[in-house]
Design a protein around this motif. Structure first.
Motif, PDB file in Angstrom:
ATOM      1  N   GLU A  98       0.823  -1.207   0.000  1.00 41.11           N
ATOM      2  CA  GLU A  98       0.000   0.000   0.000  1.00 41.11           C
ATOM      3  C   GLU A  98       0.860   1.261   0.000  1.00 41.11           C
ATOM      4  N   THR A  99       2.007   1.197   0.677  1.00 41.65           N
ATOM      5  CA  THR A  99       2.926   2.341   0.691  1.00 41.65           C
ATOM      6  C   THR A  99       3.464   2.612  -0.710  1.00 41.65           C
ATOM      7  N   LEU A 100       3.801   1.545  -1.429  1.00 41.09           N
ATOM      8  CA  LEU A 100       4.279   1.698  -2.797  1.00 41.09           C
ATOM      9  C   LEU A 100       3.178   2.236  -3.707  1.00 41.09           C
ATOM     10  N   ILE A 101       1.956   1.749  -3.513  1.00 34.98           N
ATOM     11  CA  ILE A 101       0.833   2.220  -4.327  1.00 34.98           C
ATOM     12  C   ILE A 101       0.555   3.693  -4.054  1.00 34.98           C
ATOM     13  N   ALA A 102       0.627   4.090  -2.785  1.00 34.83           N
ATOM     14  CA  ALA A 102       0.400   5.490  -2.420  1.00 34.83           C
ATOM     15  C   ALA A 102       1.446   6.407  -3.043  1.00 34.83           C
TER      16      ALA A 102
END
Length: 214
Positions: A98-102
């Motif tokens: 999710e951090t990478l997607i954000a």
């Protein structure tokens, strides 16, 4: 156990010494190490086991039959009803992705996936392959998929590394698509050089991360 430091002061404070045997997630090495500890009549065993199926836990059962308590660390084994010290690997992996997607990434690779020879073409095949994974590996892969689902990013099996779980393999899978070398695709290929480069990579462990950074 790669770092016995947390266990050693705790055991010494209670009058016990710590014997550390490294097995590198190799089941044969683990069985040999466990037999050594049984022969030494240790008071207890903490093991990060490489066992996966019911037929791979005879050495742990032998320790239990000899009255030696066993605690699992970093993974659970479905066929054994034992105490286990673990984190929520699925949620941790989901949050990492999710951090990478954000940060704007959508083509996110995963190192290491199932140790299978043939690349899974569907999510169902991929998850079926996790039956041959360590419990920890399977949970982290599920967390990766959860994050993709939540962000409505289609699952791309080409972005999940499969095959032998080695440092050389992990490094190869990361380096090849990122440099777009025009060479013949190896037998175990899950991120073809013809495809767009992965925008980010989620690794399964510190060792996989080290390989990806080389």
């Amino acid at each position: 156990m790669s770092d016995p430091a947390p266990a050693d002061p705790t055991s010494r404070a209670r009058g016990f010494d710590t014997i550390v045997l490294s097995t590198y997630e190799n089941l044969d090495e683990e069985i040999a190490a466990t037999n050594v500890l049984i022969d030494k009549r240790v008071d207890g065993v903490i093991v990060g086991s490489a066992a996966v199926g019911r037929g791979e836990v005879a050495h742990i059962r032998t320790a239990l039959d000899r009255g030696i308590p066993v605690v699992l660390v970093d993974r659970a084994i479905a066929s054994l009803d034992l105490d286990a010290v673990v984190i929520n690997n699925r949620d941790a992996a989901r949050e990492a992705v999710e951090t990478l997607i954000a940060a704007g990434h959508r083509r996110i690779g995963f190192v290491w996936g199932p140790p299978v020879a043939k690349a899974p073409r569907t999510r169902r095949e991929l998850l079926a392959g996790t039956a041959r994974n360590l419990w920890t590996d399977g949970e982290r892969l599920r967390g990766y998929l959860d994050a993709l689902d939540d962000a409505r990013i289609p699952f791309d099996p080409e972005l999940v590394m499969i095959g032998p779980k080695t440092e050389e393999r992990a490094t190869e899978e990361v380096v090849r698509p990122c440099t777009n070398w025009a060479r013949r695709r190896p037998r175990y290929s899950s991120i073809p050089s013809k495809e767009p480069n992965p925008a980010a990579i989620r690794t399964r462990s510190a060792r996989a991360s080290s390989c990806a950074l080389r």
